[in-house]
Each structure stands twice: as C-alpha cells, then as structure tokens.
Design a protein around this motif. Structure first.
Motif, PDB file in Angstrom:
ATOM      1  N   ALA A 286       0.829  -1.209   0.000  1.00  0.00           N
ATOM      2  CA  ALA A 286       0.000   0.000   0.000  1.00  0.00           C
ATOM      3  C   ALA A 286       0.865   1.262   0.000  1.00  0.00           C
ATOM      4  O   ALA A 286       0.568   2.231  -0.682  1.00  0.00           O
ATOM      5  N   GLU A 287       1.930   1.261   0.768  1.00  0.00           N
ATOM      6  CA  GLU A 287       2.781   2.447   0.852  1.00  0.00           C
ATOM      7  C   GLU A 287       4.224   2.004   1.022  1.00  0.00           C
ATOM      8  O   GLU A 287       4.525   1.179   1.877  1.00  0.00           O
ATOM      9  N   VAL A 288       5.126   2.551   0.196  1.00  0.00           N
ATOM     10  CA  VAL A 288       6.527   2.165   0.249  1.00  0.00           C
ATOM     11  C   VAL A 288       7.260   3.073   1.233  1.00  0.00           C
ATOM     12  O   VAL A 288       7.268   4.296   1.088  1.00  0.00           O
ATOM     13  N   ASP A 289       7.844   2.461   2.256  1.00  0.00           N
ATOM     14  CA  ASP A 289       8.677   3.197   3.210  1.00  0.00           C
ATOM     15  C   ASP A 289      10.116   3.091   2.721  1.00  0.00           C
ATOM     16  O   ASP A 289      10.797   2.104   2.980  1.00  0.00           O
ATOM     17  N   ALA A 290      10.570   4.091   1.971  1.00  0.00           N
ATOM     18  CA  ALA A 290      11.886   4.028   1.335  1.00  0.00           C
ATOM     19  C   ALA A 290      12.981   4.368   2.340  1.00  0.00           C
ATOM     20  O   ALA A 290      12.928   5.407   2.994  1.00  0.00           O
ATOM     21  N   ILE A 291      13.970   3.475   2.448  1.00  0.00           N
ATOM     22  CA  ILE A 291      15.124   3.780   3.286  1.00  0.00           C
ATOM     23  C   ILE A 291      16.268   4.349   2.449  1.00  0.00           C
ATOM     24  O   ILE A 291      17.067   5.140   2.926  1.00  0.00           O
ATOM     25  N   VAL A 292      16.343   3.950   1.175  1.00  0.00           N
ATOM     26  CA  VAL A 292      17.345   4.470   0.235  1.00  0.00           C
ATOM     27  C   VAL A 292      16.646   4.832  -1.075  1.00  0.00           C
ATOM     28  O   VAL A 292      15.779   4.087  -1.538  1.00  0.00           O
ATOM     29  N   GLU A 293      17.046   5.969  -1.645  1.00  0.00           N
ATOM     30  CA  GLU A 293      16.478   6.393  -2.933  1.00  0.00           C
ATOM     31  C   GLU A 293      17.592   6.946  -3.823  1.00  0.00           C
ATOM     32  O   GLU A 293      18.409   7.758  -3.374  1.00  0.00           O
ATOM     33  N   PHE A 294      17.613   6.489  -5.062  1.00  0.00           N
ATOM     34  CA  PHE A 294      18.453   7.084  -6.096  1.00  0.00           C
ATOM     35  C   PHE A 294      17.526   7.902  -6.988  1.00  0.00           C
ATOM     36  O   PHE A 294      16.583   7.348  -7.568  1.00  0.00           O
ATOM     37  N   ASP A 295      17.756   9.188  -7.090  1.00  0.00           N
ATOM     38  CA  ASP A 295      16.859  10.080  -7.815  1.00  0.00           C
ATOM     39  C   ASP A 295      17.612  10.778  -8.949  1.00  0.00           C
ATOM     40  O   ASP A 295      18.359  11.723  -8.727  1.00  0.00           O
ATOM     41  N   GLY A 296      17.424  10.268 -10.181  1.00  0.00           N
ATOM     42  CA  GLY A 296      18.054  10.880 -11.344  1.00  0.00           C
ATOM     43  C   GLY A 296      19.570  10.937 -11.256  1.00  0.00           C
ATOM     44  O   GLY A 296      20.196  11.908 -11.687  1.00  0.00           O
ATOM     45  N   VAL A 297      20.178   9.883 -10.726  1.00  0.00           N
ATOM     46  CA  VAL A 297      21.617   9.886 -10.444  1.00  0.00           C
ATOM     47  C   VAL A 297      22.428   9.563 -11.705  1.00  0.00           C
ATOM     48  O   VAL A 297      22.137   8.591 -12.418  1.00  0.00           O
ATOM     49  N   SER A 298      23.446  10.363 -11.957  1.00  0.00           N
ATOM     50  CA  SER A 298      24.408  10.104 -13.034  1.00  0.00           C
ATOM     51  C   SER A 298      25.814  10.212 -12.480  1.00  0.00           C
ATOM     52  O   SER A 298      26.069  10.966 -11.531  1.00  0.00           O
ATOM     53  N   LYS A 299      26.731   9.439 -13.063  1.00  0.00           N
ATOM     54  CA  LYS A 299      28.137   9.519 -12.677  1.00  0.00           C
ATOM     55  C   LYS A 299      28.991   9.485 -13.930  1.00  0.00           C
ATOM     56  O   LYS A 299      28.945   8.525 -14.702  1.00  0.00           O
ATOM     57  N   HIS A 300      29.785  10.554 -14.134  1.00  0.00           N
ATOM     58  CA  HIS A 300      30.685  10.657 -15.285  1.00  0.00           C
ATOM     59  C   HIS A 300      32.123  10.610 -14.792  1.00  0.00           C
ATOM     60  O   HIS A 300      32.458  11.186 -13.751  1.00  0.00           O
ATOM     61  N   PHE A 301      32.980   9.934 -15.538  1.00  0.00           N
ATOM     62  CA  PHE A 301      34.407   9.886 -15.236  1.00  0.00           C
ATOM     63  C   PHE A 301      35.179  10.516 -16.394  1.00  0.00           C
ATOM     64  O   PHE A 301      34.880  10.237 -17.562  1.00  0.00           O
ATOM     65  N   PRO A 302      36.177  11.355 -16.096  1.00  0.00           N
ATOM     66  CA  PRO A 302      36.979  11.931 -17.185  1.00  0.00           C
ATOM     67  C   PRO A 302      37.790  10.850 -17.895  1.00  0.00           C
ATOM     68  O   PRO A 302      38.201   9.867 -17.278  1.00  0.00           O
ATOM     69  N   VAL A 303      37.995  11.036 -19.183  1.00  0.00           N
ATOM     70  CA  VAL A 303      38.775  10.096 -19.997  1.00  0.00           C
ATOM     71  C   VAL A 303      40.013  10.836 -20.497  1.00  0.00           C
ATOM     72  O   VAL A 303      39.901  11.888 -21.131  1.00  0.00           O
TER      73      VAL A 303
END
Length: 548
Positions: A286-303
């Motif tokens: 019925a209802e999600v009790d979120a303990i962790v959330e990733f919201d629109g996460v991006s990770k870029h590494f320089p090359v």
C-alpha cells in the motif's frame, strides 16, 4: 577396441599426495575416468574436492610438494605417470592444452598478448621468426578476438575479462592439442560473455577434433556443455555418467546436495513472506517506506585524451523499501557497482541525489554523517582480500566497534562472540587469522563485521560470486535469516541472475549505465519486458534443465 572407439584419456586408480608440515596428505583417492576423442567431460565439485588436482596431475603441473603415488594416466595409449620432464614438455601445449581459471594472473602483465601467443608457437616449432606474427594474428582471430592484429600489440590490462579469456583459449589451442583442460574457464565472467566464450570454445574444439576436460562447480554449465560428468567429493569420485542423467536424477547423496543447492531462476524466493506472496499475485504494498532512494543519479568519469567523459551511470532512479532486498543486475561495465559505491559515498554523483532516510547523503552534517557510516555497511565480493590478514578474527570484527567507541574492551569482546554466534561460527574462531579459514567462513566474518554497528542497510557487492555452490547456498540463507530477524535492507549487486532470484524482492536491470527495467523479482523472472533482460535470462547455462 577399434581406434574410433578407443578412449583418448584413461585415468585409473589415481592417487595424489601432498607433503605438508603435518605429514603427507592424500588429495585424490583412487580416481578413475575415461574421455573419448572429440568428447567433453566435466568434473564437478566444491573447492578441495580434488577436481583441479586431478587435472593438474594429467598435464604434469602439480606443485612441488605434490606427487602421483599410484594409478595410471594414459593419453592415446601413452602412459604419463612416471614420464620424464622432457617427455612431459613435449606433451604440454602440443598434445594437452590448458586454459587456466584466472586470466589476469595467468597472462604476463608486462608482455604483449601477441608475444605470449608467439612464445607457444615458437616453443613447439609451429612457427618461425619470419611467419610468427602472421600466425599469431590467425590464432587470435580463431579465438574470436576482433581486430586481432591491433589486439596482439596490446597488454592484458587493456583487455576486458572476456577478451583475456579468449587470449588464454588462443594460447591453449594454438598447437591444436588432442586434449584441452579448461579449469573454470568462465567463472569470473557475466552470463552473456560466458555464453559467447563457451560457444567459441565449442566451435574451435569441434573444428580441431579436440577433447575437453572441463573443471567447474557450475552444474548447469556442466549439463549444458558436457556429454559426461564426474562428481568428486573429498578427493574421491562419488558418481559419474551421462551429464543430463547425473544432474536430473542424481543418485549419490553428495550429488543430490549439490543439485539441491544450485541456484536456479525457476526457484522461489528463499525467504517467503507476506511481501513475496503479494508480489506473486501482482499486488504492490500500500505504501513504500523508502530507506534508500536514487533520484536521477548520473556519474561521469573523465577520460584521458578526450573531451567527452565516460558515462558510468546515466539518470538512474531506484528505491530500496525498508526491510526488503533490491538487486541490481547487469554485465561488467553496466554501472551496478558504481551505483553501489555512490551509496557508500566512495563516489559522488555528477548529478542527481542519493538519499538515505530522506536525506541527501552528500549533504549530511558531521553528526549525521557519523550516524550514516554506522547504519550503511558493505559486504564485499572477495572474502580473501577484504579482511586484514594481519588481524585476528576478533580484531577484525571488533575494529568498527573500537573506531566508534562502542562499549568497554570487555563489552566489545562479548559483542564479538554474539556476532560470531549470529553468523553460525564457533566462538573459538575469534583467535584465528583469515588464512586459517575457508572462503565461506571468511565471508561469514565479513558479514559479522558489517553487523557489528547494528546497521539498517547492507550493500552486498557480489558477496557469493567467489564461493562454491554449497557455501553460496549457506551464505544466501544466512542473509535471508538475518534480514528476517533484524529487519535489514539489502542493496544486492550481482551478475548471477539465479542468485538474484533467490534473494530479491525487487530487481533493477542495468545496461550501459542505464536502468532498462525495474520491477518485482517475480515479474522480472516470469515476464521480462526488455529484450536485454530476456537475453540475460536466456544466457544462463542449464536454465532449461528439469532438475529433481
């Protein structure tokens, strides 16, 4: 017996002994097996069963303290037990090829791939200095390496895991041997890469008429790729016969335990509960009790040398409900481990938010950060390298308690004993060192250390991929029991979909940094929607078996 039906390899009554400080130890007891020309035979069993020792006896590569004390090994009628070293040098490579388990430690890191293939060809007189480069390229092409001429000039660290394994297959088959020993050739690879490598190996050995002795702990792989299976336990052959017959209707109790413990996508969740029942019926909480959330996460590494960064994670959104297991699956390079490391604050996201208890973990106050570090704990992939070899087990488990000033010395020691009991380890193990423990025991210690500070979330990064099937089953059941008893939430990273099926409530599938599908475990495994998810499921070896 005619030449057409005559076995290529006959092992009879093989006994192998190792000299140790405590006296001689017999590692293989009267093992016998027969491999026909052009056939594949798999030896299965857990670590210490004697399967690799048997294989190394055949090719004459036992450690210095090991020796064959009895029995016979015949290759195409030639007795190899007692053969001189010069005779064995002529057999190795030319008549018996070897594909070892770990491509990174079995390739010379300071020699180019082409140089290492050339060494084999030159050593056996199959190439001259004039034409060796041409033959190296042809050998690598035969192993399925694209742009082989350019790849021959590269070093092992410039290859992916699958490419390194292809290079080892190229070396093992360079001399067109009668027999190829493949020792866990794909154990460290993702399922899609594994299937590609095994298909390539099958094609090459079929064209060459090479017999294959496959060493593996993966029962599905053995059933799919071998005509015959030999099951070893504590140095003895306990069962052997046609692959499908052995694995679909095992007779020996040990084989039955192996088959029962082997994870399968057809299995149900290990820990039945109300959530799992609702999920099976397609009903959401019925209802999600979120303990962790990733919201629109991006990770870029320089090359280096490029203006464009490498996008490891691209706009990922995912929720971990409290008290559940959310698994992230995908091939190497899909971004799953980078995602886990962002939760652990090892990497800061380029954009988006990672939230714990509703708070951005990269904007926590000093007090909140101290609490976060205690409440979110990791369990790493390799139980051999994640424990300090210089510390006793007691000190390893006590270290986080000591760092955060939890209790007196006596109280911490009492807590260590409680934790050992919690992960089903004897309390007298506290005085031992990691080197004195098995892989499964070490992973239990790693779990005990993670539990020391009473966390809410445990990030499990491939926690069972280095373990045998029986030990793997024990650790997965332990994680399930701990979750039920302590209300833990898991973020579980894995490339093994069968394991994920057993442990997960929700599953997210990643490809090239993007989340391509996310749903309940039941939905992912019974009704996958994305073509990539379907391809992953189809790549699992032995998935179609009807195991008793």
């Amino acid at each position: 017996m005619s030449d057409a039906t005559k076995p290529l390899l006959e092992v009879r009554g093989l006994q192998v002994e190792f000299t140790t400080q405590d006296g001689p130890v017999t590692a293989v007891h009267e093992a016998s097996l027969t491999l026909g020309a052009g056939e594949t035979l798999a030896i299965v069993g857990e670590s210490g069963s004697g399967k690799s020792t048997t294989a190394m006896s055949i090719i004459g590569l036992l450690p210095g303290n090991g020796r064959v004390t009895a029995g016979s090994i015949r290759l195409d009628g030639q007795e190899l037990v007692g053969a001189s070293e010069s005779t064995m040098r002529g057999v190795r490579g030319r008549r018996i090829g070897l594909v070892p388990q770990d491509p990174m430690s079995n390739l010379n890191p300071v020699a180019r791939i082409g140089t290492q293939v050339a060494e084999t060809l030159l050593a056996h007189g199959l190439a001259t200095r004039k034409d060796v480069d041409e033959k190296v390229v042809a050998t690598l092409e035969a192993a399925g390496l694209p742009d082989a001429a350019a790849r021959a000039k590269q070093y092992p660290h410039e290859f992916s895991g699958g490419m390194r394994q292809r290079a080892l297959i190229a070396i093992g088959l360079a001399c067109r041997p009668q027999l190829l020993i493949a020792d866990e050739p794909t154990s460290a690879l993702d399922v899609t890469v594994q299937r590609t490598i095994l298909d390539q190996l099958d094609e090459m050995t079929r064209e060459l008429g090479t017999s294959v002795l496959l060493i593996t702990h993966d029962l599905g792989l053995a059933a799919e790729r071998a005509q015959q299976v030999v099951v070893m336990h504590r140095g003895r052959v306990v069962e052997q016969g046609p692959a499908r017959q052995i694995l679909e209707a095992p007779q020996h109790p040990y084989t039955q335990s192996l088959v029962k413990a082997a994870p399968s996508v057809a299995m149900a969740r290990l820990r039945p509960e109300d959530f799992a029942e609702r999920a099976a019926e397609g009903e959401e909480p019925a209802e999600v009790d979120a303990i962790v959330e990733f919201d629109g996460v991006s990770k870029h590494f320089p090359v280096r040398g490029s203006k464009d960064p490498f996008v490891a994670v691209d706009d990922l959104s995912l929720t971990v409900p409290r008290g559940t297991t959310v698994s992230i699956v995908g091939e190497s390079g899909s971004g799953k481990t980078t995602t886990a490391r962002m939760l652990l604050k090892a990497f800061e996201p380029t954009s988006g938010q990672v939230r714990w208890e509703g708070k951005d973990v990269f904007s926590l106050s000093r007090v909140e950060q101290r609490e976060f570090r205690q409440k979110v704990q990791p369990v790493f992939q390799d139980p051999y390298s994640s424990l300090n070899p210089m510390f006793t087990i007691e000190r390893i488990i006590e270290e986080p308690l000591s760092f955060y000033g939890k209790g007196s010395r006596g109280e911490r020691q009492k807590r260590v004993r409680e934790l050992l009991d919690q992960v089903a380890l004897p309390t007298d193990m506290a005085r031992r060192y990691p080197s004195e423990l098995s892989g499964g025991q070490r992973q239990r210690v790693a779990i005990a250390r993670a539990l020391a500070l009473n966390p809410d979330v445990i990030v499990c990064d491939e926690p069972v991929s280095a373990l045998d099937v029986l030990v793997q089953d024990q650790i997965l059941r332990l994680l399930g029991d701990l979750q039920r008893d302590l209300g833990l939430s898991y973020l579980f990273i894995s490339h093994d979909l069968a394991v994920v099926r057993l442990i997960s409530d929700y599953v997210g599938v990643m490809k090239d940094g993007r989340l391509v599908e996310a749903a309940t475990s039941e939905e992912i495994f019974t009704n996958p929607r994305d073509p990539y998810t379907r391809a992953l499921l189809a790549s699992i070896p032995g998935n179609e078996l009807k195991i008793a």
